[in-house]
Design an enzyme around this catalytic site. Structure first.
Site, PDB file in Angstrom:
ATOM      1  N   THR A  91      19.356   6.015 -43.185  1.00 42.55           N
ATOM      2  CA  THR A  91      19.494   4.962 -42.487  1.00 42.55           C
ATOM      3  C   THR A  91      21.697   4.507 -42.616  1.00 42.55           C
ATOM      4  O   THR A  91      22.149   4.749 -41.662  1.00 42.55           O
ATOM      5  CB  THR A  91      19.956   3.091 -42.480  1.00 42.55           C
ATOM      6  OG1 THR A  91      20.422   2.742 -43.766  1.00 42.55           O
ATOM      7  CG2 THR A  91      18.239   3.024 -41.730  1.00 42.55           C
ATOM      8  N   GLY A 123      12.519   7.322 -46.733  1.00 47.86           N
ATOM      9  CA  GLY A 123      13.628   9.073 -46.150  1.00 47.86           C
ATOM     10  C   GLY A 123      13.287   9.382 -48.296  1.00 47.86           C
ATOM     11  O   GLY A 123      14.591   8.588 -48.682  1.00 47.86           O
ATOM     12  N   HIS A 124      12.695  10.408 -48.208  1.00 42.33           N
ATOM     13  CA  HIS A 124      12.525  11.268 -49.292  1.00 42.33           C
ATOM     14  C   HIS A 124      12.553  12.084 -49.243  1.00 42.33           C
ATOM     15  O   HIS A 124      12.625  13.572 -48.922  1.00 42.33           O
ATOM     16  CB  HIS A 124      10.551  11.572 -49.304  1.00 42.33           C
ATOM     17  CG  HIS A 124       9.965  10.331 -49.454  1.00 42.33           C
ATOM     18  ND1 HIS A 124       8.453  10.043 -49.092  1.00 42.33           N
ATOM     19  CD2 HIS A 124      10.402   8.559 -49.950  1.00 42.33           C
ATOM     20  CE1 HIS A 124       8.594   8.976 -49.484  1.00 42.33           C
ATOM     21  NE2 HIS A 124       9.133   8.321 -49.972  1.00 42.33           N
ATOM     22  N   LYS A 176      10.809   8.708 -54.974  1.00 46.49           N
ATOM     23  CA  LYS A 176       9.213   9.241 -55.502  1.00 46.49           C
ATOM     24  C   LYS A 176       9.241  10.883 -54.858  1.00 46.49           C
ATOM     25  O   LYS A 176       8.634  11.902 -55.462  1.00 46.49           O
ATOM     26  CB  LYS A 176       8.912   8.073 -54.616  1.00 46.49           C
ATOM     27  CG  LYS A 176       8.444   7.011 -54.932  1.00 46.49           C
ATOM     28  CD  LYS A 176       7.734   5.703 -53.958  1.00 46.49           C
ATOM     29  CE  LYS A 176       8.439   6.251 -52.898  1.00 46.49           C
ATOM     30  NZ  LYS A 176      10.082   5.102 -52.900  1.00 46.49           N
ATOM     31  N   GLN A 201       8.342   3.078 -49.901  1.00 44.63           N
ATOM     32  CA  GLN A 201       9.501   1.923 -49.880  1.00 44.63           C
ATOM     33  C   GLN A 201       9.195   1.748 -51.833  1.00 44.63           C
ATOM     34  O   GLN A 201       8.185   2.620 -52.424  1.00 44.63           O
ATOM     35  CB  GLN A 201       8.283   0.885 -49.529  1.00 44.63           C
ATOM     36  CG  GLN A 201       9.556   1.269 -47.955  1.00 44.63           C
ATOM     37  CD  GLN A 201       8.032   1.683 -46.846  1.00 44.63           C
ATOM     38  OE1 GLN A 201       7.687   1.714 -46.793  1.00 44.63           O
ATOM     39  NE2 GLN A 201       9.387   2.073 -45.993  1.00 44.63           N
ATOM     40  N   ASP A 258      13.200   3.530 -52.993  1.00 40.50           N
ATOM     41  CA  ASP A 258      14.487   4.801 -53.094  1.00 40.50           C
ATOM     42  C   ASP A 258      14.919   5.400 -54.795  1.00 40.50           C
ATOM     43  O   ASP A 258      15.402   5.532 -55.093  1.00 40.50           O
ATOM     44  CB  ASP A 258      15.584   4.284 -53.289  1.00 40.50           C
ATOM     45  CG  ASP A 258      15.696   3.830 -51.472  1.00 40.50           C
ATOM     46  OD1 ASP A 258      15.199   4.538 -50.502  1.00 40.50           O
ATOM     47  OD2 ASP A 258      16.780   2.847 -51.204  1.00 40.50           O
TER      48      ASP A 258
HETATM   49  P1  IMP Z   1      11.542  -2.110 -42.529  1.00 41.94           P
HETATM   50  O1  IMP Z   1      11.125  -1.368 -43.508  1.00 41.94           O
HETATM   51  O2  IMP Z   1      12.310  -1.438 -41.660  1.00 41.94           O
HETATM   52  O3  IMP Z   1      11.514  -2.918 -41.358  1.00 41.94           O
HETATM   53  O4  IMP Z   1      12.786  -2.726 -43.438  1.00 41.94           O
HETATM   54  C1  IMP Z   1      12.257  -4.023 -43.922  1.00 41.94           C
HETATM   55  C2  IMP Z   1      13.111  -4.020 -45.942  1.00 41.94           C
HETATM   56  O5  IMP Z   1      12.636  -2.470 -45.815  1.00 41.94           O
HETATM   57  C3  IMP Z   1      14.450  -3.608 -44.834  1.00 41.94           C
HETATM   58  O6  IMP Z   1      15.563  -4.354 -46.166  1.00 41.94           O
HETATM   59  C4  IMP Z   1      14.769  -2.386 -45.605  1.00 41.94           C
HETATM   60  O7  IMP Z   1      16.324  -1.356 -46.402  1.00 41.94           O
HETATM   61  C5  IMP Z   1      13.319  -2.282 -46.147  1.00 41.94           C
HETATM   62  N1  IMP Z   1      13.259  -0.808 -45.855  1.00 41.94           N
HETATM   63  C6  IMP Z   1      12.297   0.139 -45.590  1.00 41.94           C
HETATM   64  N2  IMP Z   1      12.204   1.187 -46.220  1.00 41.94           N
HETATM   65  C7  IMP Z   1      12.686   1.257 -47.370  1.00 41.94           C
HETATM   66  C8  IMP Z   1      12.703   3.135 -48.102  1.00 41.94           C
HETATM   67  O8  IMP Z   1      12.465   3.931 -47.489  1.00 41.94           O
HETATM   68  N3  IMP Z   1      13.670   2.930 -48.620  1.00 41.94           N
HETATM   69  C9  IMP Z   1      14.770   1.211 -49.491  1.00 41.94           C
HETATM   70  N4  IMP Z   1      14.451   0.382 -48.562  1.00 41.94           N
HETATM   71  C10 IMP Z   1      13.528   0.485 -47.427  1.00 41.94           C
END
Ligand code: IMP
Length: 441
Positions: free
Chosen positions: A307, A45-46, A21, A230, A18
């Site tokens: 989310t 989520g970009h 990017k 991420q 977040d």
């Molecule tokens: P997952 O990728 O859904 O398995 O989540 C694993 C961890 O990565 C959790 O703490 C999520 O909140 C975090 N996470 C996954 N995608 C993002 C993102 O795009 N931005 C920030 N945190 C992320």
């Protein structure tokens, strides 16, 4: 950042995701021929703003808003077919021409309903202290199937009989596991196959060899952006394990995730916020609490783009970004959302940690140690005025320049971009040498 000698760039998050990017890729995509995602999936989520329009992209690379850019989803991405088709429909409905614009690696793995059901069941079965706080998008279970060599790839849709065998084995294994965990959700093979039929033609029509496309693009003299999702601290190896995502978010994964070798990459831009946020569980040494957290969260609009969850805000942590710079081999830094700090009278920047009575400037590889560190802060006065209108280094208030100078010095990587607002034009660009170059000019 592109130049005669810099034609393949990686853009990565250098905190916990977040970082903005999407905006940076959007700014750089103007000069690119190809923009490719190399890992992650619809957990990302970009947010990109073009004119008055705001787009939130989860799978489609941020370059899609420039009509001449070819966008690719590499083999390292895990693709939720229905999320992808939904995103494409939404873009088309808003007037974005997608004809010939998007390619999808034949080797990319598909996120199927049983992966999502498993993700949810696993999270619900964990004690609250042990929850990862995943996005629930099926990311971990899909990568697990990939590594276990039982996944379904885009190219497999060419043979639906074989695809059904894979889906049947996956569904049965998932239903058994969910039952063992006391979960309710059951996935039905026939339903998955019927739903796959609705997206199969679209997916196969997009299927391509992403590595081959990138290599020939570069051979023709084109420019390529490899867009990370991420952030470094969520990397499966280098992040705050186990509170991480399931892919290689760092720049080392970029080549493998699209099908090119590391020698084609000419530079790595690390994107950081002027402060820190994290969504989901796990340690965050500079985390703020109470009113300060609330203020920073609201000013920065720090709610998850995927989310909607409130993000956990904290002060800028140079230990984190110094570590991320090393692990990624960063050649340049982009600092976003400087304007969010406009109204803070006092700012703190963590320069080291105190761990069990010792001062360290490294980032611990054990989360148990990380949970015990106390940040060592350098405090400085805020600038208490608006920066959104600033377009050059000189226009920034003195205190903001001092803050960024300290940040650049602590991290040891030149700052090339400073974000002062969400729009493309609200970006200050510096030359190769970063702040030193701007101040010598
Ligand atoms: P997952 O990728 O859904 O398995 O989540 C694993 C961890 O990565 C959790 O703490 C999520 O909140 C975090 N996470 C996954 N995608 C993002 C993102 O795009 N931005 C920030 N945190 C992320």
């Amino acid at each position: 950042m592109f130049s005669e000698n810099v034609r393949c760039l990686v853009v990565v998050g250098a905190q916990w995701g977040d970082e903005g990017k999407g905006k940076l890729v959007d700014v750089l995509a103007e000069q690119a021929d190809i923009v490719a995602r190399y890992q992650g999936g619809a957990n990302a989520g970009h947010t990109v703003r073009a004119g008055d329009d705001e787009f939130i992209l989860h799978l489609v690379p941020s370059g899609i808003l420039y009509p001449t850019v070819r966008c690719l989803l590499g083999n390292g991405v895990v693709v939720d077919p229905w999320a992808l088709v939904g995103e494409l429909d939404a873009l088309e409905a808003r007037g974005i021409d997608l004809d010939g614009r998007l390619g999808l690696a034949r080797r990319a793995h598909l996120v199927l309903p049983y992966h999502k059901a498993l993700d949810e069941a696993q999270e619900s079965s964990r004690d609250s202290a042990k929850k990862i706080g995943t996005t629930g998008r099926g990311i971990g279970p899909t990568y697990r199937d990939k590594i276990a060599r039982v996944g379904l790839r885009v190219g497999d849709l060419a043979d639906m009989i074989r695809a059904r065998d894979i889906v049947t084995a996956g569904t049965n294994a998932a239903n058994e596991a969910i039952e063992r965990m006391g979960g309710e959700a059951r996935v039905d093979v026939d339903e998955v196959m019927t739903d796959l039929e609705t997206v199969r033609d679209t997916l196969l029509s997009l299927a391509t060899d992403t590595g081959g496309e990138i290599r020939s693009g570069l051979a023709r003299g084109g420019r390529v952006l490899l867009e990370g999702a991420q952030g470094a601290l969520l990397d499966i190896d280098h992040g705050t394990y186990p509170y991480v995502t399931s892919s290689t978010t760092t720049a080392g994964g970029a080549g493998a995730g699209v099908g090119v070798g590391p020698t084609v990459i000419d530079g790595v831009l690390g994107v950081v916020k002027a402060y820190t946020t994290r969504v989901g569980n796990g340690p965050l040494p500079t985390e703020l609490a109470g009113d300060e957290a609330e203020t920073l969260r609201n000013l920065g609009g720090e709610f998850g783009a995927t989310t909607g969850r409130p993000r956990r805000p904290g002060w800028f942590d140079a230990n984190v970004v110094r570590y991320a710079a090393g692990v990624n081999g960063l050649t340049a830094l982009a600092v976003t959302k400087l304007d969010v700090l406009d109204s803070f009278a006092e700012l703190r920047l963590a320069t080291a940690y105190e761990l069990d009575g010792r001062v360290v400037s490294t980032f611990p590889d054990s989360i148990h140690e990380l949970e015990r560190v106390q940040p060592v802060y350098a405090d400085q006065p805020g600038w208490m005025c608006e920066t959104t209108g600033c377009r050059t280094w000189e226009e920034l208030p003195g205190e903001a320049r001092a803050y960024l100078r300290g940040l650049e010095k602590e991290v040891g990587v030149p700052i090339r971009y400073i974000g002062v607002g969400a729009a493309r034009r609200e970006t200050i660009r510096l030359a190769d040498e970063g702040i030193a170059g701007a101040e010598a000019a």
